[in-house]
Design an enzyme around this catalytic site. Structure first.
Site, PDB file in Angstrom:
ATOM      1  N   HIS A  25      16.078 -15.326 -13.758  1.00  0.00           N
ATOM      2  CA  HIS A  25      15.213 -15.852 -12.705  1.00  0.00           C
ATOM      3  C   HIS A  25      15.136 -14.872 -11.541  1.00  0.00           C
ATOM      4  CE1 HIS A  25      16.086 -19.572 -14.956  1.00  0.00           C
ATOM      5  NE2 HIS A  25      14.846 -19.858 -14.620  1.00  0.00           N
ATOM      6  N   HIS A  32      10.540 -18.372 -21.086  1.00  0.00           N
ATOM      7  CA  HIS A  32      11.713 -18.882 -21.788  1.00  0.00           C
ATOM      8  C   HIS A  32      11.555 -20.371 -22.056  1.00  0.00           C
ATOM      9  CE1 HIS A  32      12.560 -19.209 -17.458  1.00  0.00           C
ATOM     10  NE2 HIS A  32      13.304 -20.269 -17.760  1.00  0.00           N
ATOM     11  N   CYS A  67      15.055 -31.532 -15.477  1.00  0.00           N
ATOM     12  CA  CYS A  67      14.565 -30.379 -16.232  1.00  0.00           C
ATOM     13  C   CYS A  67      15.773 -29.549 -16.648  1.00  0.00           C
ATOM     14  CB  CYS A  67      13.641 -29.521 -15.376  1.00  0.00           C
ATOM     15  SG  CYS A  67      12.190 -30.393 -14.770  1.00  0.00           S
ATOM     16  N   HIS A  69      17.327 -26.339 -19.766  1.00  0.00           N
ATOM     17  CA  HIS A  69      17.133 -25.370 -20.841  1.00  0.00           C
ATOM     18  C   HIS A  69      17.998 -25.755 -22.036  1.00  0.00           C
ATOM     19  CE1 HIS A  69      16.496 -23.278 -16.974  1.00  0.00           C
ATOM     20  NE2 HIS A  69      15.497 -22.694 -17.604  1.00  0.00           N
ATOM     21  N   GLU A  87      23.584 -34.232 -15.209  1.00  0.00           N
ATOM     22  CA  GLU A  87      22.963 -34.214 -13.884  1.00  0.00           C
ATOM     23  C   GLU A  87      22.882 -35.588 -13.237  1.00  0.00           C
ATOM     24  OE1 GLU A  87      19.289 -32.106 -13.467  1.00  0.00           O
ATOM     25  OE2 GLU A  87      19.946 -30.456 -14.751  1.00  0.00           O
ATOM     26  N   TYR A 104       4.060 -23.289 -18.029  1.00  0.00           N
ATOM     27  CA  TYR A 104       3.598 -23.005 -16.673  1.00  0.00           C
ATOM     28  C   TYR A 104       4.301 -21.770 -16.125  1.00  0.00           C
ATOM     29  CZ  TYR A 104       7.994 -24.527 -14.656  1.00  0.00           C
ATOM     30  OH  TYR A 104       9.317 -24.608 -14.324  1.00  0.00           O
ATOM     31  N   GLU A 114       9.286 -18.893 -11.731  1.00  0.00           N
ATOM     32  CA  GLU A 114       9.718 -19.743 -12.840  1.00  0.00           C
ATOM     33  C   GLU A 114       8.628 -19.638 -13.892  1.00  0.00           C
ATOM     34  OE1 GLU A 114      12.044 -20.800 -14.743  1.00  0.00           O
ATOM     35  OE2 GLU A 114      12.916 -22.168 -13.287  1.00  0.00           O
ATOM     36  N   GLU A 116       8.076 -20.934 -17.806  1.00  0.00           N
ATOM     37  CA  GLU A 116       8.691 -21.690 -18.889  1.00  0.00           C
ATOM     38  C   GLU A 116       7.691 -22.249 -19.890  1.00  0.00           C
ATOM     39  OE1 GLU A 116      12.662 -23.373 -16.649  1.00  0.00           O
ATOM     40  OE2 GLU A 116      10.904 -24.687 -16.727  1.00  0.00           O
ATOM     41  N   TRP A 161       5.614 -27.639 -11.313  1.00  0.00           N
ATOM     42  CA  TRP A 161       5.489 -28.026 -12.720  1.00  0.00           C
ATOM     43  C   TRP A 161       5.151 -29.506 -12.846  1.00  0.00           C
ATOM     44  CZ3 TRP A 161       9.909 -26.153 -10.458  1.00  0.00           C
ATOM     45  CH2 TRP A 161      10.958 -27.060 -10.262  1.00  0.00           C
TER      46      TRP A 161
END
Length: 193
Positions: A25, A32, A67, A69, A87, A104, A114, A116, A161
């Site tokens: 980042h 990604h 959100c 990964h 989280e 986006y 960002e 992704e 996003w």
């Protein structure tokens, strides 16, 4: 905790490698694999979260529920469940794929990008969130229609996003609990089980 690895992808969604999350980042963030999720309760309220103040990207920004990964080789629905537990302390009842090919690119005022390939999921839960302060500043439940109208009208400050995802989710129908899930075969190759 060791640094999380993320899956790098090309424009067609094929995996091209892996890299440490902390290293990618910046001002030239490569595309990604990620996911975005919208958590609903049985009344159709959506759980919003405010990102922790120390986050590298969009600190303190209000956004959709969670959100993250997937780890290399991890199914996306498993990553959704894992991150919601970590989280927000949530036990998931149901995870449904909604927008399999969402992607986006957004740039912060400081130049951090960002970028992704970010399939979007609907999640249904029966309990309140217990935010992890390392990830989440605060949470709020909001009626879906009120939230969606606020995002579309621009009245509600929200992550970039999320601003792009909400109009696409509205195309699925008025009742988020009745949205028909997408076919997992429509996921990008790097995200398919």
């Amino acid at each position: 905790m060791t640094d999380e690895l993320v899956v790098l992808v090309d424009r067609e969604g094929n995996a091209t490698g892996i890299a440490p999350k902390a290293s990618i980042h910046g001002t030239d963030t490569p595309l990604h694999l990620a996911f975005s999720s919208y958590v609903f309760d049985s009344a159709g309220r959506v759980l919003l979260s405010r990102r922790a103040a120390h986050k590298l990207t969009w600190p303190d920004a209000w956004t959709n529920s969670c959100c993250g990964h997937p780890l290399p080789g991890e199914p996306l629905d498993g990553a959704v469940t894992r991150r919601l537990s970590y989280e927000l302390g949530l036990d998931v009842e149901r995870v449904d794929l909604m927008l399999p090919a969402f992607s986006y690119r957004a740039v912060m005022e400081n130049g951090i990008v960002e970028h992704e390939l970010c399939p979007v999921y609907r999640v249904v839960v029966a309990a309140d969130a217990v935010p992890n302060p390392d990830e989440v500043g605060e949470v709020e439940w909001m009626p879906w229609h009120e939230f969606a109208e606020g995002v579309v009208s621009g009245r509600l400050p929200i992550s970039p996003w999320c601003r792009e995802q909400v109009p696409l989710l509205l195309e699925l129908g008025d009742d988020p609990l009745a949205w028909a899930p997408a076919d997992p075969a429509a996921l990008p190759p790097a995200a398919r089980p």
